[in-house]
Motif scaffolding. Structure first.
Motif, PDB file in Angstrom:
ATOM      1  N   ARG A   8       0.823  -1.198   0.000  1.00  0.00           N
ATOM      2  CA  ARG A   8       0.000   0.000   0.000  1.00  0.00           C
ATOM      3  C   ARG A   8       0.860   1.251   0.000  1.00  0.00           C
ATOM      4  O   ARG A   8       2.001   1.248   0.441  1.00  0.00           O
ATOM      5  CB  ARG A   8      -0.902   0.022   1.242  1.00  0.00           C
ATOM      6  N   ARG A   9       0.297   2.345  -0.505  1.00  0.00           N
ATOM      7  CA  ARG A   9       1.035   3.599  -0.463  1.00  0.00           C
ATOM      8  C   ARG A   9       1.100   4.095   0.985  1.00  0.00           C
ATOM      9  O   ARG A   9       0.273   3.710   1.818  1.00  0.00           O
ATOM     10  CB  ARG A   9       0.357   4.639  -1.352  1.00  0.00           C
ATOM     11  N   PRO A  10       2.064   4.970   1.282  1.00  0.00           N
ATOM     12  CA  PRO A  10       2.182   5.466   2.660  1.00  0.00           C
ATOM     13  C   PRO A  10       0.909   6.194   3.095  1.00  0.00           C
ATOM     14  O   PRO A  10       0.216   6.804   2.272  1.00  0.00           O
ATOM     15  CB  PRO A  10       3.365   6.441   2.572  1.00  0.00           C
ATOM     16  N   PRO A  11       0.570   6.144   4.380  1.00  0.00           N
ATOM     17  CA  PRO A  11      -0.630   6.842   4.865  1.00  0.00           C
ATOM     18  C   PRO A  11      -0.506   8.345   4.643  1.00  0.00           C
ATOM     19  O   PRO A  11       0.594   8.903   4.675  1.00  0.00           O
ATOM     20  CB  PRO A  11      -0.662   6.519   6.362  1.00  0.00           C
ATOM     21  N   ALA A  12      -1.629   8.993   4.410  1.00  0.00           N
ATOM     22  CA  ALA A  12      -1.633  10.439   4.189  1.00  0.00           C
ATOM     23  C   ALA A  12      -1.337  11.176   5.486  1.00  0.00           C
ATOM     24  O   ALA A  12      -1.607  10.686   6.585  1.00  0.00           O
ATOM     25  CB  ALA A  12      -2.995  10.867   3.643  1.00  0.00           C
TER      26      ALA A  12
ATOM     27  N   SER B 260      13.242  10.988  16.426  1.00  0.00           N
ATOM     28  CA  SER B 260      12.467   9.746  16.328  1.00  0.00           C
ATOM     29  C   SER B 260      11.151   9.925  15.581  1.00  0.00           C
ATOM     30  O   SER B 260      10.356   8.990  15.514  1.00  0.00           O
ATOM     31  CB  SER B 260      12.172   9.213  17.739  1.00  0.00           C
ATOM     32  N   LYS B 261      10.916  11.111  15.006  1.00  0.00           N
ATOM     33  CA  LYS B 261       9.628  11.389  14.362  1.00  0.00           C
ATOM     34  C   LYS B 261       9.762  11.438  12.838  1.00  0.00           C
ATOM     35  O   LYS B 261      10.604  12.176  12.299  1.00  0.00           O
ATOM     36  CB  LYS B 261       9.057  12.727  14.857  1.00  0.00           C
ATOM     37  N   PRO B 262       8.928  10.688  12.129  1.00  0.00           N
ATOM     38  CA  PRO B 262       8.953  10.746  10.669  1.00  0.00           C
ATOM     39  C   PRO B 262       8.262  12.008  10.154  1.00  0.00           C
ATOM     40  O   PRO B 262       7.374  12.555  10.802  1.00  0.00           O
ATOM     41  CB  PRO B 262       8.174   9.493  10.265  1.00  0.00           C
TER      42      PRO B 262
ATOM     43  N   ILE C  94      -2.614  14.163  13.887  1.00  0.00           N
ATOM     44  CA  ILE C  94      -1.373  13.679  14.487  1.00  0.00           C
ATOM     45  C   ILE C  94      -0.124  14.294  13.850  1.00  0.00           C
ATOM     46  O   ILE C  94       0.991  13.942  14.252  1.00  0.00           O
ATOM     47  CB  ILE C  94      -1.274  12.139  14.408  1.00  0.00           C
ATOM     48  N   ASP C  95      -0.289  15.194  12.902  1.00  0.00           N
ATOM     49  CA  ASP C  95       0.859  15.824  12.243  1.00  0.00           C
ATOM     50  C   ASP C  95       0.801  17.340  12.390  1.00  0.00           C
ATOM     51  O   ASP C  95      -0.291  17.933  12.393  1.00  0.00           O
ATOM     52  CB  ASP C  95       0.879  15.494  10.747  1.00  0.00           C
ATOM     53  N   ALA C  96       1.964  17.971  12.476  1.00  0.00           N
ATOM     54  CA  ALA C  96       2.069  19.419  12.357  1.00  0.00           C
ATOM     55  C   ALA C  96       2.305  19.719  10.881  1.00  0.00           C
ATOM     56  O   ALA C  96       3.326  19.308  10.312  1.00  0.00           O
ATOM     57  CB  ALA C  96       3.230  19.945  13.193  1.00  0.00           C
ATOM     58  N   LEU C  97       1.353  20.415  10.252  1.00  0.00           N
ATOM     59  CA  LEU C  97       1.379  20.627   8.808  1.00  0.00           C
ATOM     60  C   LEU C  97       2.008  21.972   8.455  1.00  0.00           C
ATOM     61  O   LEU C  97       1.790  22.973   9.145  1.00  0.00           O
ATOM     62  CB  LEU C  97      -0.035  20.545   8.235  1.00  0.00           C
TER      63      LEU C  97
ATOM     64  N   GLY D 196       4.693  17.669   6.651  1.00  0.00           N
ATOM     65  CA  GLY D 196       4.127  17.412   7.972  1.00  0.00           C
ATOM     66  C   GLY D 196       5.029  16.503   8.774  1.00  0.00           C
ATOM     67  O   GLY D 196       5.625  15.568   8.220  1.00  0.00           O
ATOM     68  N   VAL D 197       5.140  16.780  10.057  1.00  0.00           N
ATOM     69  CA  VAL D 197       5.926  15.947  10.958  1.00  0.00           C
ATOM     70  C   VAL D 197       5.000  15.367  12.013  1.00  0.00           C
ATOM     71  O   VAL D 197       4.084  16.042  12.498  1.00  0.00           O
ATOM     72  CB  VAL D 197       7.074  16.750  11.618  1.00  0.00           C
TER      73      VAL D 197
END
Length: 318
Positions: free
Chosen positions: A29-33, A67-69, A38-41, A97-98
């Motif tokens: 599957r493609r990576p989640p959007a 440690s954050k993608p 849960i992300d800072a955009l 986004g992180v």
């Protein structure tokens, strides 16, 4: 914060297991959007359309801040959906986004600063202007999300302990494969896959990693019969059956599967199911755990982070 509910277990036997299927399922599957929950955009303003090839060429290979993608997405003009950049596409809008939190904890000031530096370098390379949110606001959001997630990070573990002699690894694998388990990517891990392509395993059966390495060896050309012989000679006295609650939707009934599989494996292995203190795990204990999980599922869903959702899987990982 992990919340294991039970402890260690065991194994006899000398039968060699048939070769196990290779790994649970390939993640195709493609990576989640990116998700504002849960992300800072960070909007990336562009002077004009940019190609997917240009975006991919300037992205760093490892997109992590501590440690954050983090990730970059482009807005597909045809569908109106944000998506990972793809060759052959052109984008008028981009965003980065992180992730605010994961099992390593909340995004901190140092990690956010690292993210800002990496995104700024990427933006400069493609001629974009990033609009970074205030660090104090982002870090406060991260801490609040982590405070919610940590006490709800239920990772259940029970132990199957041998009632008699130790089990060979081959015997453990033989019993597990009979119930649908396949070999995982890590030594000493067998996984029960779900029907969802690319999804995390429903259950994991874990045993001593050193014993697993002794069986697996390091020769990829080794005949299966030779491995089976070593598996029959390597013994363990307990195995653990693991359920990572936030990773699987409640509709898949992972808790009943965990309970049922524990009983089946206990029968096959001649084992007792015990808790963290080595005490037999009773039906009443399972019922109490099930009640707690029902409340947990409700709390996660109310937050928009239902167990098994893409956002929950990302939040409760790492």
């Amino acid at each position: 914060a992990a919340a294991p509910y039970a402890a260690a277990g065991a194994a006899p036997g000398g039968d060699a297991a048939p070769p196990l299927p290779a790994a649970a399922r390939a993640t195709a599957r493609r990576p989640p959007a990116l998700d504002a929950l849960i992300d800072a955009l960070v909007p990336l303003a562009l002077e004009g359309p940019v190609s997917g090839e240009a975006v991919l060429a300037h992205l760093p290979p490892a997109r992590r801040a501590g440690s954050k993608p983090w990730a970059v997405e482009g807005l597909d003009a045809a569908t109106g959906h944000w998506q990972p950049p793809r060759p052959g596409q052109r984008y008028r809008e981009l965003q980065a986004g992180v992730q605010l939190a994961n099992r390593s904890g909340a995004l901190n000031e140092i990690e956010y600063s690292e993210f800002v530096q990496q995104v700024q370098a990427f933006a400069d390379a493609i001629g974009a202007l990033p609009d970074f949110p205030d660090m104090l606001d982002v870090v406060a959001r991260a801490r609040e999300l982590d405070a919610f997630a940590s006490p709800r990070d239920a990772q259940l573990a029970l132990t199957l302990r041998s009632d008699a002699v130790a089990w060979s690894i081959g015997f453990v694998e033989q019993c597990a494969v009979r119930h649908g388990f396949v070999r995982g990517t890590l030594p000493g891990r067998l996984q029960l896959p779900t029907d969802e392509e690319g999804a995390p395993p429903l259950l994991t059966l874990a045993y001593d990693q050193k014993a697993a390495l002794a069986v697996d060896g390091d020769d990829p050309q080794e005949p299966p019969a030779a491995r089976a012989q070593r598996a029959a000679q390597t013994a363990v006295r307990e195995v653990q059956l693991l359920l990572d609650v936030p990773q699987t939707a409640a509709a898949a009934e992972p808790f009943p599967a965990w309970h049922t599989m524990a009983r089946k494996l206990a029968d096959d292995l001649a084992a007792t199911v015990v808790d963290d203190y080595g005490e037999p795990l009773s039906v009443h204990a399972f019922a109490a755990i099930g009640k707690e999980l029902g409340e947990l599922y409700t709390q996660l869903e109310a937050r928009g982070l239902a167990a098994g959702s893409p956002a929950a899987r990302r939040l409760f990982s790492g």
